[in-house]
Write a protein that holds these residues in place. Structure first.
Motif, PDB file in Angstrom:
ATOM      1  N   PHE A  60     -17.796  37.856  -5.808  1.00  0.00           N
ATOM      2  CA  PHE A  60     -18.461  38.656  -6.555  1.00  0.00           C
ATOM      3  C   PHE A  60     -19.907  37.763  -6.896  1.00  0.00           C
ATOM      4  CE2 PHE A  60     -19.976  40.795 -10.821  1.00  0.00           C
ATOM      5  CZ  PHE A  60     -20.303  41.860 -10.032  1.00  0.00           C
ATOM      6  N   PRO A  82     -24.421  38.214  -8.602  1.00  0.00           N
ATOM      7  CA  PRO A  82     -23.562  39.856  -8.676  1.00  0.00           C
ATOM      8  C   PRO A  82     -24.407  40.737  -8.164  1.00  0.00           C
ATOM      9  CG  PRO A  82     -23.648  38.230 -10.728  1.00  0.00           C
ATOM     10  CD  PRO A  82     -24.325  37.449  -9.676  1.00  0.00           C
ATOM     11  N   ALA A  83     -25.808  40.629  -8.438  1.00  0.00           N
ATOM     12  CA  ALA A  83     -26.675  41.713  -7.862  1.00  0.00           C
ATOM     13  C   ALA A  83     -26.492  41.853  -6.411  1.00  0.00           C
ATOM     14  CB  ALA A  83     -28.068  41.430  -8.304  1.00  0.00           C
ATOM     15  N   ILE A  86     -23.267  43.489  -5.672  1.00  0.00           N
ATOM     16  CA  ILE A  86     -23.547  45.118  -5.942  1.00  0.00           C
ATOM     17  C   ILE A  86     -23.912  45.799  -4.797  1.00  0.00           C
ATOM     18  CG2 ILE A  86     -24.190  47.005  -7.492  1.00  0.00           C
ATOM     19  CD1 ILE A  86     -23.728  44.617  -9.754  1.00  0.00           C
ATOM     20  N   MET A  98     -17.644  43.089 -19.602  1.00  0.00           N
ATOM     21  CA  MET A  98     -19.044  42.611 -19.352  1.00  0.00           C
ATOM     22  C   MET A  98     -19.852  43.821 -20.106  1.00  0.00           C
ATOM     23  SD  MET A  98     -19.814  39.650 -18.495  1.00  0.00           S
ATOM     24  CE  MET A  98     -18.395  38.494 -17.705  1.00  0.00           C
ATOM     25  N   VAL A 100     -22.136  45.387 -23.811  1.00  0.00           N
ATOM     26  CA  VAL A 100     -22.683  44.913 -25.169  1.00  0.00           C
ATOM     27  C   VAL A 100     -22.176  45.733 -26.040  1.00  0.00           C
ATOM     28  CG1 VAL A 100     -24.808  44.508 -26.284  1.00  0.00           C
ATOM     29  CG2 VAL A 100     -24.635  44.019 -23.966  1.00  0.00           C
ATOM     30  N   LEU A 103     -24.642  48.269 -27.893  1.00  0.00           N
ATOM     31  CA  LEU A 103     -25.254  49.201 -27.141  1.00  0.00           C
ATOM     32  C   LEU A 103     -24.422  50.585 -26.892  1.00  0.00           C
ATOM     33  CD1 LEU A 103     -27.514  47.169 -24.570  1.00  0.00           C
ATOM     34  CD2 LEU A 103     -28.181  47.986 -26.942  1.00  0.00           C
ATOM     35  N   ARG A 166     -22.849  52.077  -9.531  1.00  0.00           N
ATOM     36  CA  ARG A 166     -23.546  51.315  -8.682  1.00  0.00           C
ATOM     37  C   ARG A 166     -23.071  51.680  -7.215  1.00  0.00           C
ATOM     38  NH1 ARG A 166     -24.130  49.651 -13.438  1.00  0.00           N
ATOM     39  NH2 ARG A 166     -25.996  48.589 -14.019  1.00  0.00           N
TER      40      ARG A 166
ATOM     41  N   MET B 179     -29.820  43.199 -23.986  1.00  0.00           N
ATOM     42  CA  MET B 179     -28.856  42.865 -23.314  1.00  0.00           C
ATOM     43  C   MET B 179     -28.374  41.298 -23.001  1.00  0.00           C
ATOM     44  SD  MET B 179     -27.512  44.935 -20.386  1.00  0.00           S
ATOM     45  CE  MET B 179     -25.530  45.239 -20.038  1.00  0.00           C
ATOM     46  N   GLU B 182     -27.629  39.704 -26.471  1.00  0.00           N
ATOM     47  CA  GLU B 182     -26.122  39.912 -26.921  1.00  0.00           C
ATOM     48  C   GLU B 182     -25.334  39.666 -26.164  1.00  0.00           C
ATOM     49  OE1 GLU B 182     -25.338  42.004 -29.543  1.00  0.00           O
ATOM     50  OE2 GLU B 182     -27.211  42.210 -30.313  1.00  0.00           O
ATOM     51  N   HIS B 183     -25.262  39.537 -24.620  1.00  0.00           N
ATOM     52  CA  HIS B 183     -24.293  39.249 -23.772  1.00  0.00           C
ATOM     53  C   HIS B 183     -24.844  38.884 -22.583  1.00  0.00           C
ATOM     54  CE1 HIS B 183     -20.469  39.131 -21.948  1.00  0.00           C
ATOM     55  NE2 HIS B 183     -19.634  40.193 -22.403  1.00  0.00           N
ATOM     56  N   GLU B 185     -23.957  37.049 -19.907  1.00  0.00           N
ATOM     57  CA  GLU B 185     -22.983  37.231 -18.787  1.00  0.00           C
ATOM     58  C   GLU B 185     -23.131  38.627 -18.353  1.00  0.00           C
ATOM     59  OE1 GLU B 185     -21.849  36.048 -21.534  1.00  0.00           O
ATOM     60  OE2 GLU B 185     -22.195  33.953 -21.159  1.00  0.00           O
ATOM     61  N   ALA B 186     -22.837  39.604 -19.335  1.00  0.00           N
ATOM     62  CA  ALA B 186     -23.119  41.051 -18.960  1.00  0.00           C
ATOM     63  C   ALA B 186     -24.337  41.367 -18.097  1.00  0.00           C
ATOM     64  CB  ALA B 186     -22.597  41.875 -19.945  1.00  0.00           C
ATOM     65  N   ALA B 188     -26.271  39.385 -16.459  1.00  0.00           N
ATOM     66  CA  ALA B 188     -26.166  38.813 -15.142  1.00  0.00           C
ATOM     67  C   ALA B 188     -25.521  39.490 -14.283  1.00  0.00           C
ATOM     68  CB  ALA B 188     -25.567  37.392 -15.281  1.00  0.00           C
ATOM     69  N   THR B 189     -24.185  40.091 -14.829  1.00  0.00           N
ATOM     70  CA  THR B 189     -23.385  40.880 -13.471  1.00  0.00           C
ATOM     71  C   THR B 189     -24.022  42.106 -13.354  1.00  0.00           C
ATOM     72  OG1 THR B 189     -22.167  41.838 -15.503  1.00  0.00           O
ATOM     73  CG2 THR B 189     -21.225  39.564 -14.365  1.00  0.00           C
ATOM     74  N   VAL B 190     -25.171  42.579 -13.793  1.00  0.00           N
ATOM     75  CA  VAL B 190     -25.722  43.894 -13.423  1.00  0.00           C
ATOM     76  C   VAL B 190     -27.030  43.601 -12.748  1.00  0.00           C
ATOM     77  CG1 VAL B 190     -24.507  45.466 -14.912  1.00  0.00           C
ATOM     78  CG2 VAL B 190     -26.652  44.282 -15.815  1.00  0.00           C
ATOM     79  N   GLY B 191     -27.207  42.047 -12.462  1.00  0.00           N
ATOM     80  CA  GLY B 191     -28.491  41.566 -11.557  1.00  0.00           C
ATOM     81  C   GLY B 191     -29.487  41.336 -12.218  1.00  0.00           C
ATOM     82  N   ILE B 192     -29.404  41.246 -13.622  1.00  0.00           N
ATOM     83  CA  ILE B 192     -30.535  40.586 -14.572  1.00  0.00           C
ATOM     84  C   ILE B 192     -30.776  39.312 -14.243  1.00  0.00           C
ATOM     85  CG2 ILE B 192     -31.568  40.677 -16.590  1.00  0.00           C
ATOM     86  CD1 ILE B 192     -30.115  43.395 -17.417  1.00  0.00           C
TER      87      ILE B 192
END
Lengths: 518, 314
Positions: A60, A82-83, A86, A98, A100, A103, A166, B179, B182-183, B185-186, B188-192
């Motif tokens: 990943f 990861p990006a 995906i 993963m 928040v 939110l 995604r 994000m 707050e988190h 790792e989260a 990063a896993t969506v590509g930020i």
């Protein structure tokens, strides 16, 4: 390292070739190959520390590999993050979600791919996208709920949706069942089969044989960072898989002989505990544990187990109620003596649920960790000073008895694997001839081999006439060890009885707040 | 007593409040931007001071207060970058890095003042920002005298608060920033790109806080004096917490602190036999009281102060 290229790349969704990953001197992945067919549920089985998580983290893009090749859909890929993964159509559902908490579901799902209108987030379109994907895969969620308002099972659904939104073709599920109730596990399996039916490929990580047998098409077993083999699930047995996993024959269920319970040794009466917000975390909990008996406490985490553990070990004073050990009061007790010290003086031993925060001082050497809680007593201290020779001898004895694998007695406890840390804690607590043992999640995150040893140690205590309170989230463990069970739900005991009187399905229902039975 | 009340709550006091609130509010917004991205920003005090100095020096050098503002922005971004280098790149403790920055700026501005102007106390007068008088707005009743004529930085502050709110809570970038705080790792896993985003937030925060400083040396006064930030950075941090990590809330909290400051100045000019020292304590006392009360309810970003590494270590 020369790696022979795979013959055909075409038919595979994912191919890993000769993956190597080192963490310092440790080889986490040692030339691992993995072939995943499109549209299959591929199990990845192994004990903790076998290298499963590292392998999928590499796939990943969360962790760079040292050597090896990755092929995705027949093409070589250097996955940079990861990006990138995906974009290649690989998604992952993490063991620790993963998401928040603060939110909303929609915000969590669209972050990183926000639909935009006039420079700002187009929430309406975002919500429609979420609802559409949720409908397509039959995963109902409220797009406007905050994640913190959702149950663990629902949160996992959001995590799966995040990958589906995604448009991934391959979904990695890293120990997804660890946090779920039995009902939620069934629901997850249903979702997994539905995804497979829609053509998705799933990689399912677990260390539970039953789950592998229930849902996978093929299994790859890892041990000590190496691949042991890949087999078709239909053509194997749990026993064979266990042997592949551990490298030797394993007794999957320790035998529990007929018990001969003696007098009551640990008793709690009408325990109440109010949390900081005033809500009751324990509601009139009463229980008795007899000599030579194991009383199991079942329940979904967060229903009062932690609070019960704290109160009966003296760590927290109950708001109301009493606790007795061998007829002497633990609560209420004089303020002059700290509760945990009184607990130990009365003959209590505590295997805490959170070993790294409460069971051990991770940076300290194994030897000193082996006497924690008794450091004031002879022979470990004299005239207020520690005596290292007896401490080391004591540590040696524990390490030998429970087969704790340590680099040296002076190595920090943090350097041990989870299973070995836990064996150290169990060994220490049982070494002082306790009369009452409170064991909370004694095998959490521990490999099969260590589980076997810990279970045997607890059963030996039972045979020696000690009283054992076993608080566990593992139904298998509770059913195998306990003479009697109580079920905690929202801080209250909703059912109590002999272990043989419960079926697993019944317990699952009770844990989820189904009809009470006392 | 009624008269006293009228004096204390006069338009004059409120205009003074606006003026006094500007540096604290800008720095509070700086705090919000960086803390929402997970970086504790204790260096606000140093950034205000550095901004005030850079603004005054550039203005005296070039004769243009506008170039002074530009210099403040540049200095602020440099200080933000420095904090980022330590707190993000070298994984230093955020609090230690921030306090270090404060001490550095206190010493550095003192030293440069000696070198450039040969003085320990205050610089000579430098060209200050003009006061803008806004047509139409200045003619309105009540709002006219209150908002009609101020230095540009006051207007910038009034605009920045709602704009930052929209950016943080309605834009894609803002969602990503929240994000991360707050988190990570989260995120990063969506590509930020977590660290890059955090770094940018620190640059923006640095510029905002330094502009707050520029208001002190080019708007409020027209010179730089030693330690002229006088704890406003810490008040800004408190305002940010009291404002629940929200740019609008932070600005309002800053206005509350500024109002007590304006009050205490007023009280001093009136012939009231209260000890000056106690009266001057008002804004600081309020800061402590408010923070002590607000902290219990406040919910900071969950990953505030934590280091994020690409391999999840730490």
């Amino acid at each position: 390292m020369a790696v022979s290229p795979p013959e055909v790349h075409g038919p595979y969704a994912i191919q890993l070739r000769g993956i190597v990953k080192r963490f310092g001197p440790v080889l986490a992945n040692d030339r691992i190959d993995l072939d995943v067919l499109p549209g299959e549920i591929h199990g990845l089985l192994g004990e903790n520390g076998a290298g499963k998580s590292t392998l999928v983290r590499i796939l990943f893009g969360l962790c760079p590999k040292d050597e090896g090749e990755i092929w995705v859909g027949g093409r070589p890929a250097e996955i940079t993050g990861p990006a990138h993964a995906i974009r290649l159509g690989i998604g992952m559902v993490h063991q620790h979600f993963m998401l928040v908490d603060r939110l909303t579901v929609t915000e969590n799902l669209i972050a990183g791919m926000e639909p935009i209108r006039r420079g700002l987030i187009d929430l309406k379109t975002a919500r429609q996208q979420v609802e559409q994907v949720a409908r397509q895969y039959g995963l109902a969620v409220d797009p406007d709920a905050r994640v913190e308002e959702l149950s663990v099972g629902e949160q996992q659904r959001v995590e799966i949706l995040k990958a589906l939104l995604r448009e991934v073709r391959v979904l990695i599920l890293d120990e997804p069942t660890a946090v779920l109730t039995p009902q939620e596990v069934d629901e997850l399996f249903r979702v997994m089969r539905a995804l497979k039916a829609q053509g998705k490929t799933l990689i399912f990580i677990t260390h539970k044989l039953r789950e592998i047998m229930a849902v996978t098409d093929r299994v790859t077993v890892l041990r000590n960072g190496r691949k042991v083999g890949t087999v078709r699930t239909a053509e194997t047995t749990p026993e064979e898989l266990a042997q592949m996993m551990v490298g030797r024959k394993v007794i999957l269920r320790v035998g529990r002989s007929e018990g001969r319970p003696g007098p009551v040794r640990l008793e709690a009466r009408g325990l109440r505990l109010a949390g900081r917000d005033g809500r009751l975390r324990l509601r009139d909990v009463s229980l008795q544990v007899r000599a030579g008996e194991i009383l199991g406490v079942a329940g979904v985490e967060g229903n009062g187990q932690l609070e019960l553990e704290d109160v009966v070990t003296g760590l927290r004073q109950p708001t109301a109620g009493q606790v007795w050990i061998d007829g002497r009061a633990l609560w209420p007790g004089p303020a002059s003596e700290p509760g945990p010290r009184r607990f130990r003086r009365l003959g209590g031993a505590h295997i805490p649920s959170d070993r790294s925060r409460r069971g051990l001082v991770p940076p300290w050497p194994v030897s000193r960790n082996a006497v924690l809680g008794r450091q004031r007593e002879a022979p470990f201290a004299r005239r207020g000073l520690l005596r290292f020779q007896p401490i080391r001898r004591h540590a040696e004895a524990i390490v030998e008895r429970l087969q704790v694998r340590v680099p040296s007695l002076e190595a920090p406890a943090a350097a041990l694997s989870g299973g070995n840390q836990q064996k150290l804690v169990v060994g220490r607590e049982l070494a002082f001839e306790p009369q009452v043992v409170v064991a909370a999640q004694p095998t959490r995150g521990v490999d099969i081999g260590a589980i076997e040893l810990i279970h045997q140690a607890l059963l030996r205590m039972r045979a020696a006439g000690k009283a054992i309170l076993l608080i566990s989230a593992e139904l298998d463990e509770l059913l195998a060890l306990s003479d009697r069970l109580v079920v905690l739900f929202e801080g209250a005991i909703v059912a109590e009885g002999r272990t043989e009187g419960f079926t697993e399905a019944e317990l699952g229902l009770l844990m989820a707040g189904g009809a009470g039975r006392v | 007593m009624n008269e006293l009340f009228e004096v204390l709550f006069s338009i004059n006091t409120l205009t003074a409040t606006l003026r006094l609130a500007t540096p604290i509010a800008l720095a509070a917004m700086a705090g919000t931007v960086s803390e929402r991205a997970g970086i504790i920003n204790l260096g606000l005090e140093g950034k205000i001071l550095g901004g005030a100095f850079a603004a005054a020096y550039a203005s005296s050098l070039t004769g243009s207060p506008w170039l002074g503002l530009l210099a403040a922005v540049a200095a602020g971004m440099a200080m933000g970058g420095l904090l980022g280098l330590f707190a993000i790149r070298f994984r230093a403790d955020h609090v230690v890095a921030g306090v270090g920055l404060n001490i550095l700026m206190l010493g550095l501005t003192g030293l440069l003042m000696q070198v450039i102007w040969g003085t320990r106390g205050a610089s000579p007068t430098v060209p200050a920002l003009p006061t803008w008088s806004i047509p139409l707005l200045r003619d309105l009743p009540v709002l006219g005298p209150l908002l009609g004529s101020h230095t540009p930085l006051v207007y910038l502050m009034l605009l920045a608060a709602p704009l930052l709110w929209v950016w943080l809570f309605r834009s894609p970038a803002g969602l990503r920033v929240r994000m991360i705080g707050e988190h990570p790792e989260a995120a990063a896993t969506v590509g930020i790109r977590v660290q890059r985003m955090q770094f940018r937030c620190l640059l923006l925060a640095g510029a905002l806080a330094a502009l707050g400083g520029a208001h002190l040396s080019l708007g409020h006064l027209s010179w730089f004096s030693a330690n002229m930030s006088a704890g406003r950075g810490y008040m800004a941090l408190a305002a940010n917490i009291f404002g629940q990590w929200n740019p609008l809330g932070g600005a309002l909290a800053a206005a509350l602190f500024a109002f007590t400051d304006a009050l205490q100045m007023r009280i001093q000019t009136l012939q009231i036999p209260w000890p000056t020292e106690l009266v001057q304590m008002l804004p600081y006392g309020l800061t402590i009281a408010v923070v002590a009360g607000a902290v219990r309810r406040a919910r900071p970003p969950a990953a505030l102060g934590r280091h994020y590494g690409p391999d999840g270590e730490g």
